[in-house]
Design a protein around this motif. Structure first.
Motif, PDB file in Angstrom:
ATOM      1  N   TYR A   1       0.820  -1.188   0.136  1.00  0.00           N
ATOM      2  CA  TYR A   1      -0.172   0.258  -0.111  1.00  0.00           C
ATOM      3  C   TYR A   1       0.950   1.152  -0.046  1.00  0.00           C
ATOM      4  O   TYR A   1       0.273   2.309  -0.449  1.00  0.00           O
ATOM      5  CB  TYR A   1      -1.024  -0.034   1.155  1.00  0.00           C
ATOM      6  N   GLY A   2       2.176   1.254   0.426  1.00  0.00           N
ATOM      7  CA  GLY A   2       2.914   2.248   0.510  1.00  0.00           C
ATOM      8  C   GLY A   2       3.776   2.562  -0.849  1.00  0.00           C
ATOM      9  O   GLY A   2       3.876   3.730  -1.383  1.00  0.00           O
ATOM     10  N   LEU A   3       4.054   1.537  -1.265  1.00  0.00           N
ATOM     11  CA  LEU A   3       5.072   1.526  -2.566  1.00  0.00           C
ATOM     12  C   LEU A   3       4.508   0.864  -3.589  1.00  0.00           C
ATOM     13  O   LEU A   3       5.136   0.922  -4.725  1.00  0.00           O
ATOM     14  CB  LEU A   3       6.420   0.831  -2.077  1.00  0.00           C
ATOM     15  N   GLY A   4       3.532   0.379  -3.746  1.00  0.00           N
ATOM     16  CA  GLY A   4       2.609  -0.250  -4.824  1.00  0.00           C
ATOM     17  C   GLY A   4       3.198  -1.488  -5.322  1.00  0.00           C
ATOM     18  O   GLY A   4       3.073  -1.779  -6.553  1.00  0.00           O
ATOM     19  N   MET A   5       3.904  -2.269  -4.440  1.00  0.00           N
ATOM     20  CA  MET A   5       4.705  -3.632  -4.663  1.00  0.00           C
ATOM     21  C   MET A   5       3.752  -4.829  -4.103  1.00  0.00           C
ATOM     22  O   MET A   5       4.164  -5.016  -2.952  1.00  0.00           O
ATOM     23  CB  MET A   5       5.828  -3.501  -4.164  1.00  0.00           C
ATOM     24  N   PRO A   6       2.693  -5.166  -4.783  1.00  0.00           N
ATOM     25  CA  PRO A   6       1.747  -6.382  -4.165  1.00  0.00           C
ATOM     26  C   PRO A   6       2.233  -7.733  -3.993  1.00  0.00           C
ATOM     27  O   PRO A   6       1.805  -8.534  -3.368  1.00  0.00           O
ATOM     28  CB  PRO A   6       0.620  -6.324  -5.069  1.00  0.00           C
ATOM     29  N   ALA A   7       3.419  -8.013  -4.464  1.00  0.00           N
ATOM     30  CA  ALA A   7       4.024  -9.417  -4.760  1.00  0.00           C
ATOM     31  C   ALA A   7       4.095  -9.805  -3.449  1.00  0.00           C
ATOM     32  O   ALA A   7       3.832 -11.167  -3.104  1.00  0.00           O
ATOM     33  CB  ALA A   7       4.918  -9.542  -5.628  1.00  0.00           C
ATOM     34  N   GLY A   8       4.671  -8.974  -2.516  1.00  0.00           N
ATOM     35  CA  GLY A   8       4.968  -9.463  -0.967  1.00  0.00           C
ATOM     36  C   GLY A   8       3.913 -10.030  -0.207  1.00  0.00           C
ATOM     37  O   GLY A   8       3.986 -11.058   0.393  1.00  0.00           O
ATOM     38  N   VAL A   9       2.640  -9.395  -0.488  1.00  0.00           N
ATOM     39  CA  VAL A   9       1.473  -9.899   0.338  1.00  0.00           C
ATOM     40  C   VAL A   9       1.177 -11.332  -0.357  1.00  0.00           C
ATOM     41  O   VAL A   9       0.774 -12.255   0.838  1.00  0.00           O
ATOM     42  CB  VAL A   9       0.370  -8.713  -0.044  1.00  0.00           C
ATOM     43  N   THR A  10       1.117 -11.358  -1.519  1.00  0.00           N
ATOM     44  CA  THR A  10       1.071 -12.782  -2.209  1.00  0.00           C
ATOM     45  C   THR A  10       1.655 -13.878  -1.295  1.00  0.00           C
ATOM     46  O   THR A  10       1.342 -14.996  -0.879  1.00  0.00           O
ATOM     47  CB  THR A  10       1.074 -12.837  -3.479  1.00  0.00           C
ATOM     48  N   VAL A  11       2.981 -13.583  -1.203  1.00  0.00           N
ATOM     49  CA  VAL A  11       3.912 -14.700  -0.654  1.00  0.00           C
ATOM     50  C   VAL A  11       3.900 -14.872   0.819  1.00  0.00           C
ATOM     51  O   VAL A  11       3.674 -15.756   1.343  1.00  0.00           O
ATOM     52  CB  VAL A  11       5.617 -14.297  -1.139  1.00  0.00           C
ATOM     53  N   MET A  12       3.842 -13.408   1.494  1.00  0.00           N
ATOM     54  CA  MET A  12       3.909 -13.458   2.753  1.00  0.00           C
ATOM     55  C   MET A  12       2.175 -14.108   3.483  1.00  0.00           C
ATOM     56  O   MET A  12       2.184 -14.691   4.518  1.00  0.00           O
ATOM     57  CB  MET A  12       4.199 -12.258   3.547  1.00  0.00           C
ATOM     58  N   GLY A  13       1.288 -13.624   2.731  1.00  0.00           N
ATOM     59  CA  GLY A  13      -0.004 -14.145   3.001  1.00  0.00           C
ATOM     60  C   GLY A  13       0.001 -15.730   3.004  1.00  0.00           C
ATOM     61  O   GLY A  13      -0.858 -16.110   3.950  1.00  0.00           O
ATOM     62  N   TRP A  14       0.591 -16.341   2.312  1.00  0.00           N
ATOM     63  CA  TRP A  14       0.399 -17.733   2.040  1.00  0.00           C
ATOM     64  C   TRP A  14       1.174 -18.318   3.052  1.00  0.00           C
ATOM     65  O   TRP A  14       0.863 -19.448   3.818  1.00  0.00           O
ATOM     66  CB  TRP A  14       1.042 -18.272   0.884  1.00  0.00           C
ATOM     67  N   ILE A  15       2.521 -17.982   3.446  1.00  0.00           N
ATOM     68  CA  ILE A  15       3.418 -18.199   4.443  1.00  0.00           C
ATOM     69  C   ILE A  15       2.717 -18.052   5.789  1.00  0.00           C
ATOM     70  O   ILE A  15       2.545 -18.921   6.691  1.00  0.00           O
ATOM     71  CB  ILE A  15       4.682 -17.490   4.490  1.00  0.00           C
ATOM     72  N   HIS A  16       2.241 -17.000   6.091  1.00  0.00           N
ATOM     73  CA  HIS A  16       1.443 -16.684   7.390  1.00  0.00           C
ATOM     74  C   HIS A  16       0.018 -17.512   7.510  1.00  0.00           C
ATOM     75  O   HIS A  16      -0.176 -18.278   8.653  1.00  0.00           O
ATOM     76  CB  HIS A  16       0.883 -15.222   7.416  1.00  0.00           C
ATOM     77  N   GLY A  17      -0.678 -17.821   6.524  1.00  0.00           N
ATOM     78  CA  GLY A  17      -1.868 -18.506   6.496  1.00  0.00           C
ATOM     79  C   GLY A  17      -1.290 -19.878   6.745  1.00  0.00           C
ATOM     80  O   GLY A  17      -1.989 -20.474   7.542  1.00  0.00           O
ATOM     81  N   ALA A  18      -0.230 -20.565   6.229  1.00  0.00           N
ATOM     82  CA  ALA A  18       0.067 -22.011   6.850  1.00  0.00           C
ATOM     83  C   ALA A  18       0.661 -21.957   8.307  1.00  0.00           C
ATOM     84  O   ALA A  18       0.264 -22.773   8.881  1.00  0.00           O
ATOM     85  CB  ALA A  18       1.205 -22.190   5.816  1.00  0.00           C
ATOM     86  N   ILE A  19       1.356 -20.859   8.551  1.00  0.00           N
ATOM     87  CA  ILE A  19       1.837 -21.001   9.837  1.00  0.00           C
ATOM     88  C   ILE A  19       0.825 -20.837  11.114  1.00  0.00           C
ATOM     89  O   ILE A  19       0.619 -21.368  12.040  1.00  0.00           O
ATOM     90  CB  ILE A  19       3.042 -19.911  10.009  1.00  0.00           C
ATOM     91  N   PHE A  20       0.022 -19.846  10.704  1.00  0.00           N
ATOM     92  CA  PHE A  20      -1.550 -19.462  11.453  1.00  0.00           C
ATOM     93  C   PHE A  20      -2.112 -20.922  11.740  1.00  0.00           C
ATOM     94  O   PHE A  20      -2.625 -21.269  12.629  1.00  0.00           O
ATOM     95  CB  PHE A  20      -2.362 -18.550  10.597  1.00  0.00           C
ATOM     96  N   THR A  21      -2.337 -21.661  10.447  1.00  0.00           N
ATOM     97  CA  THR A  21      -3.089 -23.024  10.584  1.00  0.00           C
ATOM     98  C   THR A  21      -2.324 -24.050  11.431  1.00  0.00           C
ATOM     99  O   THR A  21      -2.878 -24.787  12.168  1.00  0.00           O
ATOM    100  CB  THR A  21      -3.122 -23.499   9.168  1.00  0.00           C
ATOM    101  N   ALA A  22      -0.825 -24.110  11.293  1.00  0.00           N
ATOM    102  CA  ALA A  22      -0.100 -24.915  12.151  1.00  0.00           C
ATOM    103  C   ALA A  22      -0.158 -24.553  13.541  1.00  0.00           C
ATOM    104  O   ALA A  22      -0.082 -25.443  14.530  1.00  0.00           O
ATOM    105  CB  ALA A  22       1.443 -24.876  11.575  1.00  0.00           C
ATOM    106  N   TYR A  23      -0.168 -23.101  14.039  1.00  0.00           N
ATOM    107  CA  TYR A  23      -0.389 -22.907  15.391  1.00  0.00           C
ATOM    108  C   TYR A  23      -2.005 -23.309  15.857  1.00  0.00           C
ATOM    109  O   TYR A  23      -1.904 -23.874  16.914  1.00  0.00           O
ATOM    110  CB  TYR A  23      -0.292 -21.237  15.334  1.00  0.00           C
TER     111      TYR A  23
END
Length: 119
Positions: free
Chosen positions: A31-53
């Motif tokens: 949202y600050g720099l207009g680079m959305p690719a990181g959210v796609t990757v980190m969203g997937w990683i966070h979702g997997a770790i959230f599920t593991a938790y």
């Protein structure tokens, strides 16, 4: 690698907190720099770790003999950023991350018994 329930819980709780930080940083880039690719990757990683938790909480609450409200608090702690680390420290200070020597059946032992009786 951890060898105890407490070790696994600590590892996953800390990993969940770090994944939250990574997701928040990725959102700042999106949202600050207009680079959305990181959210796609980190969203997937966070979702997997959230599920593991969540799965880890459901697995360890029985050997730790947590009351239901402690389990609910552990699960609620997965929602705000970094709250899993707070919960892990809180539970550790109160001795909730030690396995009991009680001979009483655990929650999952009772569930297993109920299913066995139904068959």
């Amino acid at each position: 690698m951890p060898r105890t329930h407490a070790g696994w819980f600590r590892l996953v709780a800390i990993a969940e907190a770090f994944s939250w930080v990574g997701l928040l940083a990725a959102m700042a880039f999106k949202y600050g720099l207009g680079m959305p690719a990181g959210v796609t990757v980190m969203g997937w990683i966070h979702g997997a770790i959230f599920t593991a938790y969540v799965v880890t909480c459901l697995v360890v609450f029985s050997p730790f003999r947590w009351r239901f409200w402690v389990l609910v608090l552990a699960l609620v702690a997965s929602v705000p950023p970094l709250a899993t680390v707070w919960f892990e420290r809180w539970a550790n200070r109160r001795g909730l991350l030690t396995e009991s020597d009680s001979e009483d059946p655990t929650f999952w032992g009772k569930v297993r018994y109920a299913f066995r009786e139904l068959n």
